[in-house]
Write an enzyme that holds these catalytic residues in place. Structure first.
Site, PDB file in Angstrom:
ATOM      1  CG  ASP A 300      -0.106  -0.042   2.537  1.00  0.00           C
ATOM      2  OD1 ASP A 300       0.799  -0.892   2.620  1.00  0.00           O
ATOM      3  OD2 ASP A 300      -0.359   0.772   3.440  1.00  0.00           O
ATOM      4  CD  GLU A 301      -1.091   4.677   2.904  1.00  0.00           C
ATOM      5  OE1 GLU A 301      -1.985   5.488   3.135  1.00  0.00           O
ATOM      6  OE2 GLU A 301      -0.391   4.168   3.779  1.00  0.00           O
TER       7      GLU A 301
END
Ligand code: TNX
Length: 485
Positions: A300-301
């Site tokens: 993620d991210e």
């Protein structure tokens, strides 16, 4: 009607009652160590509040027993159970041991709240007569705990596992590394914990689990029919690792440890071969310590990793996970890569739905605006964040997994998981406050039939759990949406 959560598939109660007495025996078949362990778990939960010296025996035949047995009934599936209660006996059967364990949780909820006491109470310990047949809707009913932003003791994690087990949660996802801390001992890279585990958000002392402690946690969860999914978040969320080993950085220089709460600034160096040696060691040690079939690689991210690098990286890590005999899970961003059919994507923002739908592979649903246990309940909740919105108890409960991804085959939805990120949480009391009373709602969405689920009815059942939680000394949020008993 008893106030069971999650609501069983079918329940018929009659007027009588079975009473647990000092002479009640817990009966299991001969030579069935796994069933004996479940019987002992039941005994261990009943002995402190009743003060009775309850025994687990093989093939008891006297009157007044609770019997646990396996039966050939595939319609119950891997986790279903069948409970028949008469004034003389309680008969719990299942097709697999997990079903017996979940049936035991139902039995506990059929007893009065005082059954959750740690010290002897007067009773009476009656269970209504009748019959329950039950099995889960989804195979994946998970919770996640972030032990990286703040570190939590082994005892705190065990308490959370125990509380989740009461509601038939069967997946425990541990977020073991992030920018602020590395929390699992890796023997071949000891500085990950020596340095990378030495602090946390706000600058506290942090901490980490030795491999022995992690193995103990996994076994504790396993005894509660809960599969542990370890997550090493990659290639972003890696400042703690980068700070511990300069050679993992593109420029060869280790950054300082980080105790803030920003995201998206760190990245492993995707072009260095040592990155993959490092990951092979880390994932190899973790795979060897983890009996469950999954390794979660985050994903993620990764704002500090250019997209083509990210895609290349995820595809290569997927082969490493497979080489260690595990099935890969990643947050939804990983669907931008070409993934193997069995790799699982975990939805959290709904921003990659086109990739998820186009790919058609298995998904776990953790929509932040519904399932993030770290979101505040109301604007005045002191703990938690609010970037995904405020999530009152009704918001957490009143949604349907099949409605989240338009035209997505429901067979590919493994289930749901409620993450608890710990930027603002420091101890078990904080965990409890954010998880309760929302967690039972996720458990019910994951277990109970879709038809018939209604907030107006659920809130009354939920209210009846307040007295149980008081007995358990649980720090729950007294939502004004619930008519607490
Ligand atoms: C987003 S959810 C994150 C986490 C934060 C969380 C806070 C996800 C995959 N990433 O890094 O802790 O929001 O709610």
């Amino acid at each position: 009607m008893p106030n069971l959560i999650p609501q069983p598939v079918s329940i018929t109660l009659t007027d009588g009652a079975f009473s647990i007495a000092p002479t009640t025996v817990i009966s299991v078949p001969d030579a069935a160590p796994e069933l004996t362990a479940i019987g002992q778990y039941l005994a261990d939960s009943l002995i402190p509040p009743t003060g009775f010296d309850l025994q687990v025996q093989t093939n008891a035949t006297s009157v007044g027993y609770i019997s646990l047995a396996l039966v050939a009934d595939p319609s119950l599936g891997d986790e279903g159970y069948h409970l028949t209660i008469t004034p003389e006996t309680v008969t719990l059967t299942a097709h697999q041991p997990a079903g017996l364990f979940w049936g035991v949780q139902t039995l506990r909820q059929l007893l009065p709240p005082a059954i959750e006491s740690a010290s002897p109470q007067p009773g009476p310990w009656t269970i209504p007569t009748g019959e329950i047949r039950d099995h889960p809707r989804f195979a994946w009913r998970g919770v996640m705990l972030d032990v990286a932003r703040h570190f939590f003791s082994v005892d705190a994690v065990k308490r959370y596992i125990d509380l989740a087990a009461c509601y038939k949660i069967n997946r425990f996802h541990l977020h073991l590394s992030d920018d602020q801390g590395w929390r699992i001992e890796i023997k071949t890279w000891p500085n990950l914990t020596a340095h990378g585990g030495s602090t946390e958000v706000g600058g506290g002392p942090g901490g980490y689990y030795t491999q022995a402690e992690y193995a103990d946690l996994v076994a504790y969860a396993q005894a509660r029919y809960m599969v542990v999914i370890p997550e090493i978040d990659l290639p972003g969320h890696t400042n703690a690792a980068l700070a511990s080993y300069p050679e993992l950085n593109g420029d060869g220089k280790a950054p300082d440890l980080y105790t803030g709460t920003e995201v998206g600034f760190s990245s492993l160096c995707v072009d260095k071969e040592i990155t993959y040696q490092f990951l092979n060691d880390v994932l190899g040690e973790l795979a060897a310590l983890t009996p469950g079939p999954y390794l979660h690689i985050g994903g993620d991210e990764a704002a500090a990793t250019p997209l083509p690098d990210y895609v290349r990286f995820v595809e290569r890590v997927e082969t490493l996970v497979a080489a260690h005999g595990k099935q890969m899970i990643g947050w939804e961003e990983v669907t931008r890569a070409e993934l193997n059919d069995e790799t699982i994507a975990q939805l959290w923002t709904n921003k990659h739905d086109q990739h998820i739908i186009g790919r058609g592979g298995p998904v776990i649903l953790s929509p932040a605006f519904k399932t993030y246990l770290d979101m505040k309940y109301t604007a005045t909740t002191t703990l938690g964040l609010r970037w995904a919105g405020l999530i009152e108890v009704a918001d957490a409960y009143a949604w349907e997994p099949n409605d989240l991804l338009p035209d997505f085959p429901s067979a590919k939805i493994l289930g749901i998981e409620a993450p608890l990120w710990s930027e603002t949480l420091e101890d078990i009391k904080d965990i409890e406050f954010m998880a309760f009373p929302r967690l039972p709602g996720y458990a019910e969405i994951g277990w109970s039939p879709q038809e018939g689920r209604a907030w107006d009815e659920y809130r009354l059942r939920l209210a009846a759990h307040g007295p149980r939680w008081q007995v358990m000394n649980l720090n729950f949020y007294r939502s004004s949406q619930i008519p607490w008993e």
